[in-house]
Design a protein around this motif. Structure first.
Motif: not given
Length: 389
Positions: A52-57
């Motif tokens: 999905d949009t902007f995976p961050m962790a």
């Protein structure tokens, strides 16, 4: 005859040099990769898995079979569950809000998410790769919530008894009892706490302060500041290395028994902090991850991971669209090379198998705004505006 040939060659070269360069257009490139609207050319290494949009962790299950990814871009936040063996997304579960914080409990049967603007921590049950929503630990009730109530990183104490959450705009950590879900304490930190890391003995913890540029060391019970080390602008991620490195102790100083690597996003450096048996902190080394000797700031080292053997440090360089690989096994650490990634890597994790997982925050290409300017669309002949009601 020779002068005539030389003049002809000169004129041909001048003609060729005067030709305009081929037009570059944002989009797929003939040789592979993609030309971004920023001018960067990205062509990541390895297998690419859509998320999905902007995976961050990320968070890894205890058995290493599943990797969880927190997504928090323009789409509603979600958690992706990936199978590490096949590198395939198995499911995606929505979450009310989330920013950076994603953690398993020590038992591995529950997952916790820092709830961002919801000023809460969200709990999920986890069984055989399946996530199910459970409780919500409300830190600030909705009727009292303001735009300064924002929860980020979440970490369990090593014994699993307490859950710590970063309260960014109140410059503190919130301590929760995971059994009752109640807030039991607050620990004052530096400004904008970013990441939380426990000392293995569970008696103290470390916090990077994004605004103050320091690594703070705090007593886990009293919350007292034990010591701090100035790092550099915008310290972000950190990892614990149980080895002290190969360097010998400096005469008159206690020898380090472990070290913490800290990335500072507004520099081109990762910093190594030595930790003695008495928990004294000492800046031991700075590792320059620049691609050239005189490169200006802009690598944006923002996330870290150690190799299973502890000899290599992987650094997500967000604005360089690359992972720097540093050899930390020698007296002096050095960058051994770079791994090309997608657009804006936000996290890196080395799996027990040795595979390197990278989250590309902005994916593999750029997209136009849904209703914004489009260079491929014909210009409207008349812009008459919107009639008044």
């Amino acid at each position: 005859m020779k002068p005539i040939i030389l003049i002809a060659l000169f004129l041909a070269a001048a003609l060729l040099c005067s030709q305009p360069a081929p037009r570059e257009q944002v989009g797929p490139l003939p040789g592979g990769g993609f030309l971004l609207n920023s001018g960067w050319h990205v062509q990541p290494a390895g297998k690419q898995v859509p998320l999905d949009t902007f995976p961050m962790a990320t968070a890894l299950s205890r058995d290493g079979r599943y990797l969880l990814v927190l997504n928090g871009g323009y789409n509603p936040p979600s958690i992706s569950v990936l199978d590490t063996a096949s590198a395939r997304e198995l499911s995606r579960v929505p979450v009310a809000d989330g920013w950076l914080g994603l953690a398993f409990n020590p038992k591995g049967d529950r997952v916790y998410v820092g709830g961002g603007s919801r000023a809460s921590v969200f709990e999920f049950t986890f069984e055989q790769g399946k996530l199910s929503p459970a409780r919500t630990f409300v830190i600030v009730p909705e009727d009292k919530r303001t735009n300064r109530d924002f929860i980020g990183d979440v970490v369990f104490s090593p014994d699993g008894r307490l859950l710590y959450a970063a309260d960014l705009y109140h410059d503190s950590l919130v301590v929760l009892n995971p059994q009752s879900g109640m807030v039991i304490d607050h620990i004052k930190t530096g400004r904008r706490p970013y990441r939380i890391l426990f000392h293995p003995d569970g008696k103290s913890l470390f916090v990077t302060s994004w605004t103050d540029g320091i690594l703070g060391h705090y007593d886990a019970v009293s919350g007292a500041l034990l010591s701090s080390v100035r790092i550099g602008p915008h310290p972000t991620d950190m990892v614990w290395d149980a080895s002290a490195g190969p360097a010998e102790a400096v005469e008159g100083e206690a020898r380090a028994v472990a070290r913490i690597f800290v990335a500072a996003a507004n520099t081109n450096n990762v910093y190594s902090i030595g930790i003695t048996a008495g928990k004294e902190l000492r800046l031991a080394e700075s590792i320059n991850v620049s691609m050239t000797p005189r490169q200006p700031l802009g690598m944006t080292p923002s996330a870290l991971s150690l190799s299973p053997d502890g000899k290599r440090l992987y650094v997500a360089c967000s604005d360089a669209n690359a992972i720097a690989v540093a050899d930390i096994s020698q007296d002096r650490s050095h960058v051994a090379g770079f791994i090309p990634t997608g657009w804006y890597p936000t996290a890196v994790r080395v799996l027990p198998s040795g595979s390197v997982v990278v989250l590309n925050g902005r994916g593999l290409r750029s997209y136009p705004n849904l209703r914004g300017p489009n260079p491929l669309r014909t210009t409207e002949p008349v812009h008459a505006g919107v009639p008044a009601p």
